[in-house]
Design an enzyme around this catalytic site. Structure first.
Site, PDB file in Angstrom:
ATOM      1  CG  HIS A  58      39.727  83.966   2.935  1.00  0.00           C
ATOM      2  ND1 HIS A  58      40.617  85.012   2.697  1.00  0.00           N
ATOM      3  CD2 HIS A  58      39.341  83.572   1.577  1.00  0.00           C
ATOM      4  CE1 HIS A  58      40.494  85.420   1.377  1.00  0.00           C
ATOM      5  NE2 HIS A  58      39.569  84.782   0.865  1.00  0.00           N
ATOM      6  CG  HIS A  82      35.057  86.297  -1.697  1.00  0.00           C
ATOM      7  ND1 HIS A  82      35.183  86.394  -0.125  1.00  0.00           N
ATOM      8  CD2 HIS A  82      36.364  85.617  -2.001  1.00  0.00           C
ATOM      9  CE1 HIS A  82      36.371  86.098   0.149  1.00  0.00           C
ATOM     10  NE2 HIS A  82      37.310  85.741  -1.020  1.00  0.00           N
ATOM     11  CD  GLU A  86      37.392  80.873  -7.378  1.00  0.00           C
ATOM     12  OE1 GLU A  86      37.198  81.964  -7.783  1.00  0.00           O
ATOM     13  OE2 GLU A  86      38.744  80.787  -6.770  1.00  0.00           O
ATOM     14  CG  ASP A  87      37.214  77.843  -3.336  1.00  0.00           C
ATOM     15  OD1 ASP A  87      37.552  77.762  -4.687  1.00  0.00           O
ATOM     16  OD2 ASP A  87      37.601  78.787  -2.777  1.00  0.00           O
TER      17      ASP A  87
HETATM   18 MN    MN Z   1      38.911  84.583  -1.348  1.00  0.00          MN
END
Ligand code: MN
Length: 729
Positions: A58, A82, A86-87
């Site tokens: 991704h 990016h 967040e992940d």
């Molecule tokens: Mn993304």
């Protein structure tokens, strides 16, 4: 085995990425991009997309999209990183340490806010859009990366569950496509729209596909023959333009047929021919030739060269009838205009190596500033404002001097006046459309000449009703700005009166002290001073009807707090629970709660107190509050006999104070004993007392007094423990 495949995938992605970078012929900071690739690859290792592919695919694909848009090294790095914060476990601080503050700032702008307290999914989504817009004002690259991220997610949406598909597609078409449109990135805008509509209205899209595929060969022949004829004719004028033919986008056709309700045959510009030349003059010359060769359809000519669209799009558009009676659209533009049309704001990077004209960029982003202001100042719903403000359909209207203003469809006279200038809007007393007096609510039509009638009187200003007449957030923010500045004193008085009226309307009656408490809560909630709060209500910055649910909530809290004070004997938990462990006056299943002042446990002698509205609160018979309350004649009558039922199923919380000579591993020994007895520990704290001893305060779950006795006995046997006491006795 798994690792080997991952390694292969990783290596292939790596090779492809660097080949793509090389193919652009641009100079990149390959060292940093390499570093970002490896960081992302390691961080995401083991994670999978819903499709089952390794997650790293991704971010790399997001990077591809940005390479195609011509974006710089920092953007490529951020594309790769990016989702890392967040992940994965990686923190923003680590990214800052490894990649510097520029990249960290961009990554932060793209990291979703999670766990916003007390907010619905909708609110979270709005907050996240708001965050991206704010970051974008700081650095426009944030939104370009966000659009690329969304584009790849849309390209792979088939793997998601149907309900997720709908939500994502809807948000894409309502928020991200309009933003792409406003930034002039037509390639991204069209792809986002086409992908979304397939999930939102698959049946209609299948119809369009079928209708188009029937005509596919016919189309190609038509476009080719038109191209050939135009080229041949232009050659006689020694102009060698670039001509391309195309079929209108799926969503373009969809809106005409299914939204505007036209029949498929009525859609004029399914076919379009684009002519690209070197100079503006050539554009107009060719336009003349086209109108000479084919029959123009009246009212379909648009000169976006002299009047660019708000997103800076420039071209001449006209629709003409071909030999076969089939209408087609012709777009004529220069190469510069073409690059702007395809890449919009990204053209700054693709063709000009970054942003130079800062002022121009500021102007191009002023819409985002207005959106944020509308949300923060007046609580306007950001998704809704984006939908209406950045809608791709615009109308063009003229001032009496012949200047052109571009406004969204549905704009009123108020919008037009403020689009000219705040001073014109603020002094407006009426308007004429094509020479006739019209009301201020009048919806402007394309091509009209609008004249705003103004007064010279200094004291004149806008009317508050205009806030609901205006369609654009630009007009609304300018109107609010006037009220904010010019009428503060009046606003404060008006705001006070309005609030009072609204409270009475909602049956909220307060004494002076309560009113003051409520106002304090509201001030805190909206982080304003008392007068600012009234002023905001006065000028419409805070809309009372919208904040009423919050006021009611605060009022309810206030009442509850006051009530607890009245029922002095119980310092009870605020959450009453239904329990079957206690029978009240012989009846089981009454609403009861354990008071916190003495925290009764099964086996204790207990008594109940009938509270106002919270059921029966249970105290130990020897609780100090019970003894006091019984002697109060007003309260004595509210005490009632209660008993533990025979089968006590639940575990009860109980807090123990353990005092011991301080030593190493005391804490550990206590936990060991408790866990050995399978006693759940809910909280455990320790501190040193002034005399050097230690106190350990532990909250545990127990079954009853017998159970507790046993626990206390075992704990008191621990080496160096002086005493073990149940608190609240
Ligand atoms: Mn993304």
């Amino acid at each position: 085995m798994e690792d080997k495949t991952y390694l292969e995938v990783e290596q292939k992605l790596y090779r492809d990425l660097f080949r793509k970078l090389k193919d652009t012929g641009k100079i990149y900071n390959t060292k940093k991009i390499k570093q970002a690739f490896h960081r992302a690859s390691v961080a995401h290792q083991g994670q999978k997309r819903v499709s089952g592919e390794p997650y790293i695919i991704h971010p790399v694909n997001v990077a591809y999209i940005l390479i195609n848009l011509g974006m710089d090294s920092a953007c490529i790095c951020v594309a790769l990183l990016h989702d890392v914060v967040e992940d994965t476990e990686v923190t923003l601080e680590q990214i800052r340490g490894e990649f510097g503050s520029e990249i960290a700032m961009l990554v932060n702008g793209l990291t979703k806010l999670t766990n916003l307290p007390m907010s619905s999914k909708e609110e979270q989504r709005s907050e996240n859009i708001l965050k991206v817009l704010m970051a974008m004002i700081q650095d426009v690259r944030v939104i370009l990366i966000k659009l690329a991220d969304r584009l790849h997610n849309m390209r792979t949406l088939q793997f998601k569950a149907p309900d997720k598909q709908r939500i994502t597609a809807l948000e894409t078409i309502e928020v991200y496509a309009p933003i792409a449109n406003r930034l002039g990135i037509m390639t991204v805008k069209e792809e986002l729209e086409d992908l979304s509509i397939r999930y939102l209205d698959p049946i209609a899209c299948r119809e369009i596909d079928e209708a188009l595929s029937l005509k596919k060969n016919e189309q190609r022949t038509i476009i080719e023959s038109i191209k050939a004829r135009i080229l041949e004719r232009l050659r006689t004028y020694q102009i060698e333009p670039h001509i391309e033919g195309r079929v209108k986008s799926l969503y373009g056709i969809y809106s005409k047929v299914y939204k505007d309700g036209r029949s498929f045959d009525e859609v004029y510009d399914i076919y379009a021919v684009r002519i690209i030349v070197d100079t503006d003059i050539d554009c107009y010359n060719i336009f003349g030739v086209i109108h000479d060769m084919f029959t123009p359809i009246p009212g379909r000519f648009k000169d976006y060269i002299s009047t660019p669209k708000p997103n800076s799009y420039q071209s001449l558009h006209t629709t003409v009838l071909g030999k076969e009676g089939i209408p087609f659209e012709v777009q004529i533009r220069t190469w510069d205009m073409h690059y702007m049309a395809e890449y919009g704001i990204a053209a700054h990077w693709k063709y000009k190596e970054g942003v130079h004209g800062k002022d121009k960029l500021e102007e191009q982003l002023s819409w985002a500033r207005q959106l944020i202001e509308a949300q923060q100042d007046a609580g306007e719903d950001i998704t809704h404002t984006i939908k209406t403000d950045l809608m791709p359909d615009d109308i063009y209207v003229f001032t009496p001097k012949g200047d052109v203003k571009c406004l969204p469809v549905g704009s009123t006279i108020v919008d037009f006046a403020y689009a000219i200038h705040s001073a014109v809007g603020n002094k407006m007393i009426g308007a004429k459309a094509d020479g006739k007096i019209v009301s201020l609510e009048y919806k402007i039509k394309n091509g009209q000449k609008i004249e705003i009638l103004t007064t010279k009187s200094i004291s004149h200003g806008p009317n508050k009703e205009w806030l609901s007449i205006a369609k654009t957030s630009e007009a609304r923010s300018k109107i609010r700005a006037w009220f904010k500045k010019e009428r503060r004193e009046e606003n404060i008085v008006e705001g006070k009166i309005e609030l009072e009226k609204e409270l009475r309307k909602n049956y909220i009656h307060l004494d002076d002290e309560q009113r003051q408490q409520l106002i304090e809560r509201l001030c805190k909630r909206y982080s304003r001073t008392e007068n600012d709060l009234y002023a905001a209500i006065g000028y419409g910055g805070i809309v009372l009807a919208k904040i009423m649910p919050n006021i009611k909530e605060d009022y309810a809290k206030l009442i509850k707090e006051n009530e607890i004070e009245i029922d002095k004997p119980e310092l009870v938990t605020t959450k009453p629970k239904l329990t079957g462990d206690i029978s009240v006056d012989g009846i089981e299943g009454c609403q009861v709660k354990m008071s916190q002042c003495c925290n009764p446990l099964p086996g204790d002698e207990i008594i109940g107190f009938i509270t106002r509205g919270h059921g029966v609160s249970i105290h130990k018979k020897d609780c100090i509050n019970v003894i006091h309350s019984m002697s109060d004649p007003e309260q004595a009558g509210r005490w009632i006999r209660v008993n533990w039922t025979s089968s006590v199923a639940k575990s009860y919380n109980c807090t123990l104070d353990i005092i011991a000579h301080n030593r190493d591993a005391l804490f550990a020994d206590i936990s060991l004993i408790l866990s050995g007895m399978r006693v759940p520990i809910y909280e455990i704290n320790a501190r040193q007392l002034k005399n050097g001893n230690a106190i350990v305060i532990v909250t545990i779950g127990i079954q009853g007094t017998e159970h507790l006795k046993n626990i206390i006995y075992r704990l008191s046997k621990i080496n160096s423990v002086i005493s073990v006491e149940r608190t609240g006795k």
